[in-house]
Design a protein around this motif. Structure first.
Motif, PDB file in Angstrom:
ATOM      1  N   LYS A   4       0.838  -1.206   0.000  1.00 27.85           N
ATOM      2  CA  LYS A   4       0.000   0.000   0.000  1.00 27.85           C
ATOM      3  C   LYS A   4       0.867   1.247   0.000  1.00 27.85           C
ATOM      4  O   LYS A   4       0.526   2.248  -0.632  1.00 27.85           O
TER       5      LYS A   4
ATOM      6  N   ALA B 281      -6.334   9.560  -0.575  1.00 28.75           N
ATOM      7  CA  ALA B 281      -6.353  10.137   0.771  1.00 28.75           C
ATOM      8  C   ALA B 281      -4.952  10.582   1.185  1.00 28.75           C
ATOM      9  O   ALA B 281      -3.971   9.894   0.904  1.00 28.75           O
TER      10      ALA B 281
ATOM     11  N   VAL C 256      -7.608   6.272   9.260  1.00 27.19           N
ATOM     12  CA  VAL C 256      -7.520   4.901   8.755  1.00 27.19           C
ATOM     13  C   VAL C 256      -6.087   4.389   8.906  1.00 27.19           C
ATOM     14  O   VAL C 256      -5.135   5.082   8.542  1.00 27.19           O
TER      15      VAL C 256
ATOM     16  N   LYS D 133      -3.547   1.198   7.930  1.00 28.58           N
ATOM     17  CA  LYS D 133      -3.450   0.073   6.991  1.00 28.58           C
ATOM     18  C   LYS D 133      -2.095  -0.612   7.089  1.00 28.58           C
ATOM     19  O   LYS D 133      -1.060   0.064   7.079  1.00 28.58           O
TER      20      LYS D 133
ATOM     21  N   VAL E  90      -6.903  -3.450   7.282  1.00 27.68           N
ATOM     22  CA  VAL E  90      -7.402  -2.075   7.300  1.00 27.68           C
ATOM     23  C   VAL E  90      -8.270  -1.864   8.532  1.00 27.68           C
ATOM     24  O   VAL E  90      -9.198  -2.625   8.772  1.00 27.68           O
TER      25      VAL E  90
ATOM     26  N   VAL F 260     -10.550   1.151  10.115  1.00 23.64           N
ATOM     27  CA  VAL F 260     -11.122   2.496  10.058  1.00 23.64           C
ATOM     28  C   VAL F 260     -11.427   2.867  11.504  1.00 23.64           C
ATOM     29  O   VAL F 260     -12.378   2.369  12.099  1.00 23.64           O
TER      30      VAL F 260
ATOM     31  N   GLU G  39      -3.819   7.071   7.047  1.00 15.01           N
ATOM     32  CA  GLU G  39      -4.386   7.989   6.058  1.00 15.01           C
ATOM     33  C   GLU G  39      -5.727   8.568   6.473  1.00 15.01           C
ATOM     34  O   GLU G  39      -6.434   8.033   7.320  1.00 15.01           O
ATOM     35  N   GLU G  40      -6.025   9.654   5.817  1.00 16.51           N
ATOM     36  CA  GLU G  40      -7.265  10.402   5.998  1.00 16.51           C
ATOM     37  C   GLU G  40      -8.476   9.524   5.648  1.00 16.51           C
ATOM     38  O   GLU G  40      -8.401   8.711   4.728  1.00 16.51           O
ATOM     39  N   LEU G  41      -9.578   9.706   6.354  1.00 18.19           N
ATOM     40  CA  LEU G  41     -10.822   9.001   6.021  1.00 18.19           C
ATOM     41  C   LEU G  41     -11.512   9.756   4.881  1.00 18.19           C
ATOM     42  O   LEU G  41     -11.734  10.961   4.970  1.00 18.19           O
ATOM     43  N   LEU G  42     -11.815   9.020   3.816  1.00 17.00           N
ATOM     44  CA  LEU G  42     -12.512   9.633   2.681  1.00 17.00           C
ATOM     45  C   LEU G  42     -14.012   9.447   2.861  1.00 17.00           C
ATOM     46  O   LEU G  42     -14.467   8.396   3.309  1.00 17.00           O
TER      47      LEU G  42
ATOM     48  N   GLU H 196     -18.554   4.220  -2.215  1.00 16.85           N
ATOM     49  CA  GLU H 196     -17.500   3.395  -2.802  1.00 16.85           C
ATOM     50  C   GLU H 196     -17.977   2.726  -4.084  1.00 16.85           C
ATOM     51  O   GLU H 196     -19.140   2.341  -4.212  1.00 16.85           O
TER      52      GLU H 196
ATOM     53  N   MET I   3     -13.351   5.881  -3.950  1.00 18.41           N
ATOM     54  CA  MET I   3     -14.355   6.608  -3.189  1.00 18.41           C
ATOM     55  C   MET I   3     -14.805   7.757  -4.091  1.00 18.41           C
ATOM     56  O   MET I   3     -13.980   8.553  -4.540  1.00 18.41           O
TER      57      MET I   3
ATOM     58  N   ILE J 140      -8.875   4.488  -3.282  1.00 19.30           N
ATOM     59  CA  ILE J 140      -8.703   3.891  -1.944  1.00 19.30           C
ATOM     60  C   ILE J 140      -7.584   2.867  -2.011  1.00 19.30           C
ATOM     61  O   ILE J 140      -6.677   2.852  -1.186  1.00 19.30           O
ATOM     62  N   GLU J 141      -7.652   2.001  -2.994  1.00 17.79           N
ATOM     63  CA  GLU J 141      -6.606   0.983  -3.129  1.00 17.79           C
ATOM     64  C   GLU J 141      -6.672   0.373  -4.521  1.00 17.79           C
ATOM     65  O   GLU J 141      -7.684   0.468  -5.211  1.00 17.79           O
TER      66      GLU J 141
HETATM   67  P1  AMP Z   1      -8.908  -1.605   1.387  1.00 16.99           P
HETATM   68  O1  AMP Z   1      -8.444  -2.975   1.794  1.00 16.99           O
HETATM   69  O2  AMP Z   1      -7.830  -0.583   1.251  1.00 16.99           O
HETATM   70  O3  AMP Z   1      -9.893  -1.625   0.239  1.00 16.99           O
HETATM   71  O4  AMP Z   1      -9.836  -1.119   2.581  1.00 16.99           O
HETATM   72  C1  AMP Z   1     -10.938  -1.863   2.975  1.00 16.99           C
HETATM   73  C2  AMP Z   1     -12.110  -0.953   3.177  1.00 16.99           C
HETATM   74  O5  AMP Z   1     -11.802   0.025   4.173  1.00 16.99           O
HETATM   75  C3  AMP Z   1     -12.467  -0.145   1.943  1.00 16.99           C
HETATM   76  O6  AMP Z   1     -13.283  -0.856   1.065  1.00 16.99           O
HETATM   77  C4  AMP Z   1     -13.167   1.037   2.571  1.00 16.99           C
HETATM   78  O7  AMP Z   1     -14.510   0.709   2.914  1.00 16.99           O
HETATM   79  C5  AMP Z   1     -12.412   1.255   3.837  1.00 16.99           C
HETATM   80  N1  AMP Z   1     -11.371   2.271   3.643  1.00 16.99           N
HETATM   81  C6  AMP Z   1     -10.071   2.056   3.377  1.00 16.99           C
HETATM   82  N2  AMP Z   1      -9.421   3.229   3.271  1.00 16.99           N
HETATM   83  C7  AMP Z   1     -10.320   4.206   3.478  1.00 16.99           C
HETATM   84  C8  AMP Z   1     -10.252   5.639   3.508  1.00 16.99           C
HETATM   85  N3  AMP Z   1      -9.111   6.307   3.338  1.00 16.99           N
HETATM   86  N4  AMP Z   1     -11.399   6.308   3.738  1.00 16.99           N
HETATM   87  C9  AMP Z   1     -12.559   5.646   3.951  1.00 16.99           C
HETATM   88  N5  AMP Z   1     -12.683   4.321   3.942  1.00 16.99           N
HETATM   89  C10 AMP Z   1     -11.577   3.588   3.714  1.00 16.99           C
END
Ligand code: AMP
Length: 431
Positions: free
Chosen positions: A103, A118, A141, A143, A153, A155, A184-187, A191, A272, A281-282
């Motif tokens: 990541k 983010a 967040v 990770k 992850v 949140v 990281e910042e919460l977005l 989604e 997002m 996000i990823e």
């Molecule tokens: P990821 O494995 O990075 O997809 O994260 C799993 C879930 O966490 C995502 O599908 C989002 O619902 C939530 N998430 C991850 N990063 C963020 C972020 N910066 N802001 C808000 N939600 C996030």
């Protein structure tokens, strides 16, 4: 062509179904496969971590193309090893698979190329990570940098929860995957999953989808690998899709090429959709599961030439056609999933369920024994349907679910609820 497909889940069943339908496919073998895949094509037992064994199988069976389903063999460099042996494979090499495998790598790539994502910092020690959390405040967040099977992850709603996650990850709670963390910042927004095919030089959009990650109705309960999905995602308007290509996918493909790690394969952007537009996000470096199931149902074109064009750098003039219909899939899981669950319960009624109009049932974790189908995993079946609307696809999928007799299983009853709500009242909230 002789094609070898690697993997054993619902994603691979959907890929096998689509690849087997191609006039270019002479012989399709899936390793290791499952009971549903065994109805589409040959299956064979191969250890995907044993690249030499995969290469030997390809040589012995004159395989022309290998299609890699899951991320683990991609991140382990199976495409590089196959290429070194002169075998064409669909999927990114190890260096390009870092887009999913690290990541921190992806966040730095976004920063260097002004790709919207983010705000973040990377940390290997708890004290500076916690100081950053305190300075930014919650929600925030946390990770793990590496592959953590969906557990990486957190949140965090409070600073204390964030600090706990930092201690857990950097303290070895997720093994090597958590040796580094991204804070990281919460977005805020809605989604969506967006998929593109990439050939190292350029990319073409596939389609969008939305999934439901939580185990229970109303998006409650623990996170899972995905309890259902539908496509298209109403939030991905043509304008948002264009921006996702121009601002996120194409700059990523250009950046990967510039660093000598060209990205070939399918790129899955978890987005997002914020008030300011799409933000990353990823990335995942393979098809989503269960999003792949709905994409394959909607794809009108032959998949195999598209996979070949990715491998051969020929996507430039490529075009894919899609059915205008919506597709929806309901995951049936073993009771207890995503926690502990039993294997071996008997599933009946599959033929009656598959007879519902527009329905296709993909197996995610099954095995056959004495003519019966047994549950053999957490996520077990993907009951999927096409329809003129998401509401129609949903009604068909649940009509099929209701014909399946399986005491050991459960599913959500509300897959697609947001899209169905929007269809009833189109004015409702595209942010
Ligand atoms: P990821 O494995 O990075 O997809 O994260 C799993 C879930 O966490 C995502 O599908 C989002 O619902 C939530 N998430 C991850 N990063 C963020 C972020 N910066 N802001 C808000 N939600 C996030």
């Amino acid at each position: 062509m002789n094609i070898l497909l690697l993997g054993s889940g619902g994603r691979e069943h959907a890929l096998a179904w689509k690849i087997a339908a191609s006039p270019l496919t002479e012989r399709l073998v899936c390793a290791p496969g499952n009971a549903g895949i065994a109805r589409e094509c040959e299956v064979t037992a191969l250890d995907l971590a044993d690249h030499a064994a995969v290469i030997a199988f390809c040589r012995a069976n004159r395989i022309d193309l290998v299609v890699v389903g899951p991320e683990a063999p991609l991140c382990a460099g199976i495409v590089d090893d196959l290429a070194a042996a002169g075998i064409k494979a669909f999927g990114p090499g190890k260096a390009a698979a870092r887009l999913e495998g690290s990541k921190g790598f992806t966040k730095d790539l976004c920063r260097a190329n002004r790709i919207p994502t983010a705000a973040y910092q990377r940390f290997t020690a708890p004290a500076p990570a916690k100081a950053y959390v305190r300075a930014r405040g919650a929600p925030i967040v946390i990770k793990a940098d590496g592959l953590a099977a969906g557990k990486g992850v957190v949140v965090a709603a409070s600073v204390a929860e964030a600090e706990g996650a930092i201690d857990m990850m950097l303290g070895g709670g997720l093994g090597e995957a958590g040796a580094e963390v991204v804070v990281e910042e919460l977005l805020e927004g809605e989604e969506a999953s967006f998929f593109a095919l990439c050939d190292g030089e350029t990319a073409i959009p596939l389609a969008s989808a939305q999934d439901h990650k939580r185990a229970f109705d109303g998006d409650r309960g623990p996170n899972t690998g995905g309890m259902g999905a539908y496509s298209p995602a109403p939030v991905m308007t043509p304008q948002i899709a264009r921006r996702a290509m121009d601002e996120i996918v194409l700059p990523t493909v250009a950046a990967m090429k510039a660093m000598g790690a060209p990205y070939q394969g399918v790129l899955y952007a978890g987005l997002m959709i914020t008030a300011a537009g799409p933000k990353l996000i990823e990335y995942n470096v393979r098809f989503g599961d269960p999003e792949c199931q709905v994409l394959m149902l909607r794809l009108m074109s032959d998949l195999v030439p598209a996979l070949l064009a990715c491998c051969d750098g020929m996507l430039g003039n490529f075009d894919l056609r899609w059915y205008p219909d919506a597709a929806l899939t309901v995951v049936m899981a073993a009771k207890g999933y995503p926690g502990g669950y039993a294997k071996g319960s008997v599933i009946e009624g599959l033929a009656a369920a598959a007879a519902v109009e527009g329905v296709e049932i993909f197996h995610a974790g099954t095995r056959a024994e004495g003519g019966r189908i047994l549950a053999n995993g957490g996520r077990v079946l993907d009951v999927s349907a096409l329809g003129k609307t998401v509401a129609e696809a949903q009604a068909r999928a649940y009509a099929a679910v209701d014909r399946i007799a399986w005491d050991g299983g459960f599913c959500r009853r509300d897959i697609g609820f947001r899209a169905v709500e929007r269809e009833k009242n189109p004015a409702v909230g595209i942010p």
